[in-house]
Scaffold this active site. Structure first.
Site, PDB file in Angstrom:
ATOM      1  NE  ARG A  15      -2.037  -1.692   3.558  1.00 13.21           N
ATOM      2  CZ  ARG A  15      -2.475  -1.849   4.805  1.00 13.21           C
ATOM      3  NH1 ARG A  15      -3.677  -1.405   5.137  1.00 13.21           N
ATOM      4  NH2 ARG A  15      -1.724  -2.430   5.719  1.00 13.21           N
ATOM      5  CE  LYS A  74       0.618  -2.225   9.597  1.00 15.76           C
ATOM      6  NZ  LYS A  74      -0.541  -2.458  10.510  1.00 15.76           N
ATOM      7  CG  HIS A  95      -1.725  -1.017  15.112  1.00 19.83           C
ATOM      8  ND1 HIS A  95      -3.061  -1.119  15.436  1.00 19.83           N
ATOM      9  CD2 HIS A  95      -1.667  -0.932  13.749  1.00 19.83           C
ATOM     10  CE1 HIS A  95      -3.788  -1.117  14.319  1.00 19.83           C
ATOM     11  NE2 HIS A  95      -2.967  -0.989  13.290  1.00 19.83           N
ATOM     12  CB  SER A 133     -12.063  -2.698  10.226  1.00 14.23           C
ATOM     13  OG  SER A 133     -11.157  -2.150  11.160  1.00 14.23           O
ATOM     14  CB  VAL A 178     -13.039  -6.937  12.074  1.00 17.89           C
ATOM     15  CG1 VAL A 178     -12.462  -8.308  11.733  1.00 17.89           C
ATOM     16  CG2 VAL A 178     -11.990  -5.867  11.828  1.00 17.89           C
ATOM     17  CG  LEU A 239     -10.511  -1.967  17.839  1.00 18.83           C
ATOM     18  CD1 LEU A 239      -9.017  -2.113  17.574  1.00 18.83           C
ATOM     19  CD2 LEU A 239     -11.158  -1.075  16.789  1.00 18.83           C
ATOM     20  CB  VAL A 266      -8.748  -9.506  12.272  1.00 18.39           C
ATOM     21  CG1 VAL A 266      -8.596  -8.158  11.571  1.00 18.39           C
ATOM     22  CG2 VAL A 266      -9.297 -10.539  11.286  1.00 18.39           C
ATOM     23  CB  ALA A 267      -7.355  -8.495  17.450  1.00 22.44           C
ATOM     24  CG  ASP A 269      -3.287  -4.836  13.911  1.00 24.18           C
ATOM     25  OD1 ASP A 269      -4.130  -5.188  14.768  1.00 24.18           O
ATOM     26  OD2 ASP A 269      -3.613  -4.233  12.861  1.00 24.18           O
ATOM     27  CB  ILE A 301      -5.262  -8.834   6.726  1.00 22.95           C
ATOM     28  CG1 ILE A 301      -4.848  -9.841   7.807  1.00 22.95           C
ATOM     29  CG2 ILE A 301      -6.205  -9.495   5.735  1.00 22.95           C
ATOM     30  CD1 ILE A 301      -6.009 -10.348   8.648  1.00 22.95           C
TER      31      ILE A 301
END
Length: 371
Positions: A15, A74, A95, A133, A178, A239, A266-267, A269, A301
């Protein structure tokens, strides 16, 4: 304002923080945008497109970082810490509760770290986290059913089954953005879908949204334990804005799952909700097996679909970047209290309470610092 867009260095992160449309919006207002060469290639955006939109293409990361405002996707990698300097504005996904080294470097260099994932609007939603998400939720089931295939180490279960044969059992813990998007894909595939959440009001909304096509349960230890045991695919979708995710699924629970089952957290990070997720994986090497269960623990992801993700990200970040460039940080904080929640570090201090708790550090109220 002088704005820098460096190329992402995180492994398999394709990205980029701005599209040409975003560059044009900024340069039309007199701001200077410096884009590192080839920063957009992974998203299918060439240097020539940025130049046509008014950007200056710079040949090195140093020149992209040597600006007032840095916009990224990121968290900075360790090799990027050398570019930090006092007073610099960094706007990206941070994060920090799960990234102590990044937090330490930002604090030591007195960089103002503004996190996409903690900015809230006036209704308490997370507008800059939502599109990623959505993508991560949809992809969690997409990759999960892929690894359920026997040729990829799974049980050999088809998500939707066939007439006369039961479909796969997909269990989703968390009913937010999510989880809801994961359920959309799972329902579309014809799976048996169960969602758990602590908010009973949210479960009512999900019942209405899916019109009886899913089962909902209150999220508690007993229900989590029973659902984990029967799951073919388990999706972690919880989250805590800015904070570490709670460990809701224990190693003992994972041991009750059948061999070849799949877990997608998915959590991850933010630390992850599954105890057996003991390290982050990458798109190049996305899974590992523990207790016979395949664990998918990729922290970025949406990076697997960068063309979609880059445009979705710029759609929501650009209004904030424009405000920040036009007004400056101090004025924006005074005019938009919701934006203040995006501030994680400022003048060598942690100014987001959940981040401070996650790192076990002292919290400083931003309003006592900015006068």
């Amino acid at each position: 304002m002088k704005i820098g867009v460096p190329k992402e260095l995180k492994q398999s992160e394709n990205r980029v923080a701005l599209t040409p449309a975003g560059v044009m919006a900024l340069t039309n207002l007199g701001h200077q945008v410096n884009v590192e060469t080839n920063a957009g290639m992974g998203s299918g955006i060439g240097d020539d497109e940025y130049q046509k939109a008014g950007a200056i293409i710079v040949p090195t990361a140093k020149e992209a970082w040597d600006q007032e405002l840095i916009v990224k996707v990121k968290e900075p990698q360790k090799e990027e810490f050398v570019h930090f300097r006092e007073g610099q504005l960094l706007f990206t996904y941070l994060h920090l509760a799960a990234e102590q080294a990044v937090a330490d470097a930002l604090i030591a260099n007195k960089v103002t770290g503004i996190a996409y994932e903690t900015i809230q609007n006036r209704t308490g939603e997370l507008p800059l986290l939502t599109p990623m998400s959505e993508i991560a939720g949809r992809m969690s089931v997409q990759v999960g059913v892929h690894f359920l295939e026997k040729i990829h180490g799974g049980k050999g279960v088809l998500a939707g089954g066939v007439p006369g044969v039961e479909p796969a059992d997909i269990v989703i813990i968390g009913g937010g953005v999510v989880g809801t998007n994961a359920a959309k894909i799972a329902v579309g595939l014809g799976a048996n879908v169960t969602m758990l959440d602590i908010n009973i009001g949210r479960l009512r909304e999900l019942e209405d949204l899916f019109q009886g096509k899913i089962k909902t349960l209150a999220s508690n230890e007993y229900n989590i334990r029973t659902q984990v045991e029967r799951a073919d695919l388990l999706v972690g979708a919880v989250l805590i804005p800015g904070g570490k995710a709670p460990k809701l699924v224990t190693e003992e629970m994972i041991q009750t799952m059948g061999a070849g089952s799949v877990v997608v957290d998915v959590a991850v990070d933010q630390g992850g909700i599954i105890e057996t997720i003991d390290h982050i994986t990458t798109h190049d090497d996305p899974v590992y097996v523990k207790h016979g269960v395949t664990h998918y623990a990729v922290a970025n992801i949406p990076g697997a679909v960068p063309k979609t993700a880059t445009y979705a990200l710029t759609n929501v970040t650009l209004p904030y970047i424009l405000k920040l460039a036009n007004l400056g940080l101090d004025e924006l904080v005074k005019k938009d209290p919701a934006f203040t929640k995006g501030l994680n570090t400022y003048k060598g201090k942690i100014v987001h309470e959940a981040v401070a708790q996650g790192l076990d550090r002292k919290y400083a109220d931003i309003q006592t610092i900015i006068q």
